[in-house]
Design an enzyme around this catalytic site. Sequence first.
Site, PDB file in Angstrom:
ATOM      1  N   ASP A 126       0.779  -1.324   0.015  1.00  0.00           N
ATOM      2  CA  ASP A 126      -0.142   0.013   0.086  1.00  0.00           C
ATOM      3  C   ASP A 126       0.676   1.330   0.011  1.00  0.00           C
ATOM      4  O   ASP A 126       2.060   1.213  -0.037  1.00  0.00           O
ATOM      5  CB  ASP A 126      -0.954  -0.050   1.157  1.00  0.00           C
ATOM      6  CG  ASP A 126      -2.510   0.513   1.025  1.00  0.00           C
ATOM      7  OD1 ASP A 126      -2.598   1.412   0.076  1.00  0.00           O
ATOM      8  OD2 ASP A 126      -3.162  -0.110   1.621  1.00  0.00           O
ATOM      9  N   ASP A 183      -9.943   3.536  -3.968  1.00  0.00           N
ATOM     10  CA  ASP A 183     -10.810   2.338  -3.112  1.00  0.00           C
ATOM     11  C   ASP A 183     -12.167   2.134  -3.725  1.00  0.00           C
ATOM     12  O   ASP A 183     -12.998   3.129  -3.860  1.00  0.00           O
ATOM     13  CB  ASP A 183     -10.888   2.449  -1.627  1.00  0.00           C
ATOM     14  CG  ASP A 183      -9.618   2.380  -1.051  1.00  0.00           C
ATOM     15  OD1 ASP A 183      -8.562   2.120  -1.777  1.00  0.00           O
ATOM     16  OD2 ASP A 183      -9.398   1.913   0.117  1.00  0.00           O
TER      17      ASP A 183
HETATM   18  C1  GLA Z   1      -6.119   1.150   1.379  1.00  0.00           C
HETATM   19  C2  GLA Z   1      -6.062   0.180   0.365  1.00  0.00           C
HETATM   20  C3  GLA Z   1      -7.243  -0.458   0.512  1.00  0.00           C
HETATM   21  C4  GLA Z   1      -7.002  -1.493   1.937  1.00  0.00           C
HETATM   22  C5  GLA Z   1      -6.906  -0.710   3.010  1.00  0.00           C
HETATM   23  C6  GLA Z   1      -6.207  -1.161   4.030  1.00  0.00           C
HETATM   24  O1  GLA Z   1      -7.279   1.990   1.554  1.00  0.00           O
HETATM   25  O2  GLA Z   1      -6.350   0.902  -1.161  1.00  0.00           O
HETATM   26  O3  GLA Z   1      -7.321  -1.710  -0.570  1.00  0.00           O
HETATM   27  O4  GLA Z   1      -5.836  -2.467   1.591  1.00  0.00           O
HETATM   28  O5  GLA Z   1      -5.918   0.459   2.380  1.00  0.00           O
HETATM   29  O6  GLA Z   1      -6.067  -0.345   5.366  1.00  0.00           O
END
Ligand code: GLA
Length: 377
Positions: A126, A183
């Site tokens: 991430d 997301d």
């Molecule tokens: C980010 C990523 C998600 C997930 C969260 C976990 O938002 O884009 O896919 O992995 O972190 O905290």
Amino acid sequence: MVKLTPPMGWNSWNTFGNNINEQLIFETADAFVREDLPAKGYEYLVIDDCWSLKERDASDRLVADPAKFPHGMKAVADYVHSKGLKFGMYSCAGNLTCAGYPGSFEHEFIDAETFASWGVDFLKYDYCYHSPIIHGKYLYGRMGLALDNCGRDILLSACSWGADETHEWIRTTGASMWRSTGDIFDTWQSVKDLTKQQERLHPFNGVGCFNDMDMLIVGMYGNGNVGLAGCSDTQYKTHFSIWAFMGSPLMIGCDIRNMTETTKKILTNEELIRIDQDPACRQPFKLTGIWCGDDILIYAKHLADGDLAIGLFNLSDQKSSARFNLDEVGLPHSTGRTLSMTELWTGEKVTVVNSTFSKELDAYDCAVYRAEVVKRA
Ligand code: GLA
């Protein structure tokens, strides 16, 4: 590792968020096998954020939270492997993960070694809390190099949400997939937004490094970590069709221990998966269509065996017709060829007799065809 087609599997985040533990992972691995998902191509079982303690140990290593994973991560990996699956984990290029657990910044090599020692096959990486002065290409490049030197084949799944023009540099880092959008949430609006955000990035998808449109929300019905309003089955069908058509990795996000029949049918549509996994991995192209508004999307894609995939997606909340001219897929009348098309959800077959094809679609619905190029009668 050179990945020839988009990775497929399951990830804990969409439904479970922080609420993960070894029992869930064991039961999910069992469900993978019970539901015969490996036969459809699903192979990675990935634990997302929130698996570790908030502190590293005395030797600076990440520690699996013993309350969630009392037998340690190696035992979890062994169980997943014993079911014939591959095991994935999560870390972050910043000081902290997005949920505030330790990230791998300046611990890239030691963490890669730890993951290798546990038997990890896939690392989602991430981008939260990353250095404001060190560019993402260096941060992902470091982890790519660390993984390539950790003694185990570990797929790098970059998750920088397309930030900092990720598409320009991600292939330098050794990543096999990269999050090309923000997301996902379990709403129709989210599916629409991600679909449209993806359009300008299609040229960057291809063998070896795939544009990841984020984990699937199919079958969540508003439950779980990213569950908001939820979607209807028709919307989930169209969502899955778009992801498969675009050649995105297909990472299931619902609770596969309790799938409805419809959810399972959507996630295991073999013909759609075949389009996603087409060996040529060519980029789709958008058709102008005839009298189509902004929310009717028509895409085509050349497949490795000479067929065309043609997707008609109605993103609007009204019944609408999707129409296109055969010219737009390279078949003007002068070629003496037309299309013999099979719809991949219904099996309906149709041969185009004049130069225009038209299909009425219910609100939010889609039709996806595998079309063979044939001589005109
Ligand atoms: C980010 C990523 C998600 C997930 C969260 C976990 O938002 O884009 O896919 O992995 O972190 O905290």
